[in-house]
Design an enzyme around this catalytic site. Structure first.
Site, short mmCIF file in Angstrom:
data_model
loop_
_atom_site.label_atom_id
_atom_site.label_comp_id
_atom_site.label_asym_id
_atom_site.label_seq_id
_atom_site.Cartn_x
_atom_site.Cartn_y
_atom_site.Cartn_z
N LEU A 1 25.51 -26.27 36.85
CA LEU A 1 26.74 -26.31 37.63
C LEU A 1 27.79 -27.25 37.04
O LEU A 1 28.84 -27.46 37.63
CB LEU A 1 26.41 -26.71 39.08
CG LEU A 1 25.37 -25.80 39.73
CD1 LEU A 1 25.02 -26.28 41.12
CD2 LEU A 1 25.85 -24.35 39.78
N ASP B 1 20.19 -18.00 34.57
CA ASP B 1 20.31 -18.99 33.49
C ASP B 1 21.79 -19.28 33.21
O ASP B 1 22.23 -19.34 32.06
CB ASP B 1 19.59 -18.54 32.22
CG ASP B 1 19.54 -19.66 31.18
OD1 ASP B 1 19.60 -20.83 31.58
OD2 ASP B 1 19.49 -19.37 29.97
#
Lengths: 428, 337
Positions: free
Chosen positions: A65, A307
């Site tokens: 993130l 991913d």
């Protein structure tokens, strides 16, 4: 707030549900499913969902993130927005943040930022070893207390088998899930592409499948000895599938996942040195891809992950080997999984299990299904709508996708998180 | 369904002619024969001397070498000067990129200095493709060696040497010996030899120096010199690229020479008139014995001389194709668009 989603085709494999009916949401939770309005329920909002699919919010076991740190592009706020645009309402992030998520403070910071963004659940993974250096064990118990749902090394190896054995033993004693990604760095040898036909022709430094299988063999033995709950992440080749199937047959407490892009692309897609196809592990041979797809069908692979690795433009604006590996995958996880249904590899229910119910169950979280009492995280999909992925229009800060220009059938129309619409198509 | 569309051939212009020269892969045999035939015209058959011609007068060529090189850079520079181009040599490894400038910024800055052609050497496979993808439409890129991928002008000068001395490449058996794994030269040679329909292409070396799927290159693999060199017409020796070797690939240079070094005795396995070639620089006593390197079958120095003509040919063809395309566009903008 009370909300009814009316006459959607509700598909929730966790309760063998696949029928056209209503979903009632109250105070952010699923209150009821059925044609009868529950007693005393007064709707504040009604969503007419005839002809649409309603599925649980997706659970992505591996998405970076970009926060804290500067290793990757984006922020928790930007990437959770991208996640819900792709129907993902729970995300598990690896600990290769900056600083590394090896303390309770970092784990709590991630969750605090996620709560502020209030768009999706973010579940941190704590580092298995301090600084991901593979030398000293992290404070696993305090990481668990800090909200980490599992421990992992992200892409960093624990080269010393004794340290690995101790880490797994200790994690087992704390009943922690360990997520392992197997790659022997010596055999990887700074390679950038699969050791196959294409790397041979293009002269790209190559990574043999043995870099994965040798590390997997070692870790399977240590997992067996320790009895730890282990999840093998991002397996990429046929031999790994065989090894995991055998280990499961022998009763090891293991599960595994594959990155969705590995089910669609192969080494052949690297042919024109496209840096967007530079991923780790690399795209393998057609035979490997076929074995992974078959393992999805037969249930050897338990979950599909994005991913997600959001990268800046400059990370990919380099010759193939110098570019940073990774794909921005949040916004294509669902679409590419539905493509497997279109390809008749699996049915819709199996597909949803792989991206909702099973990842949640592996992580031990209350998500990935629409059962009464669960958080009302769900995705409304228009199954008839065709759309084309345009890299520039992606919400993620990372526009690094090799799927630019692909056409998909089935578009996320709305995503609800805790009973609140957090994404509506064309309203971004 | 919408699988990725295969990209158009980056090297060719709208008329299917050479625009960049990045690799031999994706070209047609006629592209190769055009280069070989044009190179002939740059060699004076009487004196073997190359005369200066004004073909690239007013054009600016920048030699961007991100990796050290003496032979290739020099022969490119000579070729460029003999075509009357203005030449700049930039040793990028010690300049802008070391100060943190990105590759693309470096490229675009140099392009803004009105370069017409970049000759690029880089340590990364695919670097020349990367540059070609990012230059302005009127700028041309020549690959002077990228990573372990390709060295197309070297392969073409090898083909030129073989054709010049053997008459034709068709029907010849060619053995390439040594470090195939790390060799961009070998990959390009193999592509050129297959395109020009050599009868058999062999690679000889220990398994540690052969890439993982050699059959995909269309070659026969040998691990010993006796059977590998048996009855071949051309022996191409490669340099051991120790700088690229990671891990223990060979026990020692001595053992390598004992097994794969080209000695007079081993050369005798090949046809009596077999050519001995080497892209250089040669390591005497490691891959080749001095008696062979300096012997009557060695054409190593001729390769260097022909290299200039071949590089002149490639540059002349590319610039002439560009001029033709520009003229066609001017005369008939609708059809060429």
């Amino acid at each position: 707030m009370n909300l009814i989603i009316q006459q959607a085709r509700i598909i929730d494999p966790s309760q063998q549900l696949d029928r056209q009916t209503n979903l009632y949401i109250s105070r952010g939770h699923v209150m009821a499913i059925g044609d009868q309005t529950p007693d005393g329920f007064v709707a504040d909002q009604v969503i007419d969902a005839k002809g649409k699919w309603l599925i649980p919010g997706l659970v992505d076991m591996r998405a970076r993130l970009g926060e804290p740190g500067k290793n990757f592009a984006g922020s928790i706020a930007s990437e959770t927005k991208a996640a819900v645009a792709g129907g993902i309402t729970s995300l598990c992030c690896p600990p290769d943040t900056d600083p590394v998520a090896d303390t309770q403070a970092v784990a709590e910071l991630i969750q605090r930022r996620a709560r502020q963004a209030a768009t999706a659940f973010v579940l941190p993974t704590g580092a298995l070893t301090k600084g991901l250096e593979g030398k000293l064990l992290s404070n696993m118990h305090s990481l668990k207390q800090g909200g980490c749902v599992a421990l992992s090394q992200a892409n960093q190896p624990v080269e010393n088998p004794l340290v690995m054995k101790n880490a797994l033993d200790y994690a087992a004693s704390q009943d922690l899930l360990v997520i392992l990604r197997c790659e022997d760095q010596e055999l990887k040898n700074q390679g950038v592409a699969h050791a196959g036909m294409v790397s041979t022709r293009l002269g790209l430094p190559s990574i043999p499948t043995s870099a994965e299988t040798i590390a997997l063999a070692r870790d399977l033995i240590l997992v067996e000895e320790s009895g730890v709950r282990a999840h093998f992440s991002q397996i990429s080749c046929a031999r790994s599938v065989e090894m995991i199937a055998q280990a499961k047959q022998r009763g090891l407490p293991i599960t595994c996942d594959v990155a969705i892009h590995q089910l669609h692309l192969t080494e052949m897609d690297v042919m024109d040195f496209d840096a967007y196809t530079h991923v780790s592990p690399p795209f393998r041979s057609q035979a490997d891809r076929d074995a992974l797809r078959m393992a999805i069908k037969t249930g050897i692979i338990d979950a599909i992950v994005s991913d997600h690795t959001p990268l800046g433009r400059d990370d990919k604006a380099l010759p193939f080997g110098e570019s940073t590996p990774g794909i921005s995958g949040l916004e294509t996880l669902l679409a590419l999984t539905l493509r497997l249904v279109e390809d008749q590899l699996i049915d819709l229910s199996q597909a949803i299990k792989l991206i909702c119910q099973q990842p949640a169950s592996i992580l031990g979280i209350h998500a990935g299904c629409l059962q009464v009492g669960y958080s009302a995280d769900c995705v409304l999909i228009d199954p008839e709508r065709y759309w084309t992925l345009d890299r520039t229009q992606m919400l993620s800060a990372g526009k690094n996708t090799p799927f630019n220009g692909w056409e998909f059938n089935g578009q996320v129309e709305m995503t609800l998180f805790q009973g609140r619409p957090v994404y509506k198509v064309n309203e971004v | 369904m919408s699988p990725r569309l295969s990209s158009p051939n980056l090297q060719l212009n709208e008329q299917g002619k050479l625009k960049h020269f990045l690799s031999l892969e994706g070209l047609k045999p006629h592209h190769l024969t055009e280069i070989l035939d044009t190179a002939e015209s740059f060699i004076n058959p009487q004196t073997q001397e190359i005369k200066k011609v004004p073909l690239l007068r007013g054009k600016t060529i920048m030699n961007l070498f991100f990796e050290p090189s003496t032979r290739t850079l020099t022969t490119f520079e000579i070729a460029e000067k003999r075509l009357s181009a203005d030449v700049m040599n930039l040793n990028i490894s010690t300049s802008a990129t070391k100060k943190g400038e990105s590759l693309l910024d470096t490229l675009w800055n140099l392009q803004s200095m009105q370069a017409d052609m970049f000759v690029i050497r880089h340590a990364e496979s695919g670097a020349a493709h990367f540059f070609a993808r990012h230059v302005a439409p009127h700028v041309h890129v020549l690959n002077a060696g990228d990573g372990q991928h390709a060295h197309p002008t070297q392969a073409m000068l090898d083909m030129f040497t073989i054709r010049k001395l053997k008459g034709d490449i068709f029907d010849l058996k060619v053995a390439i010996v040594g470090d195939i794994l790390h060799s961009r030269v070998a990959r390009s040679q193999i592509q050129a030899l297959s395109m020009l329909e050599a009868r058999e292409i062999r690679v000889i070396g220990p398994k540690t120096l052969i890439p993982p799927f050699p059959e995909s290159l269309g070659v026969h693999v040998y691990h010993d010199m006796k059977s590998g060199l048996d009855d071949v017409d051309v022996v191409i020796m490669l340099r051991l690229q120790s700088e690229r070797m990671k891990g223990a690939l060979l026990p020692s240079e001595k053992e390598y020479f004992n097994l794969y070094g080209l000695t007079e005795q081993r050369l005798a396995y090949a046809k009596p008139d077999a050519l001995v070639m080497h892209p250089g620089p040669i390591n005497r006593g490691v891959e080749i014995d001095s008696a062979v390197a300096d012997g009557p079958q060695s054409v190593i120095l001729q390769q260097v001389t022909y290299g200039i003509a071949v590089r002149m040919a490639v540059m002349a063809i590319i610039m002439s194709n560009a001029a033709q395309l520009a003229q066609a566009e001017q005369e008939n903008p609708e059809e060429t668009r």
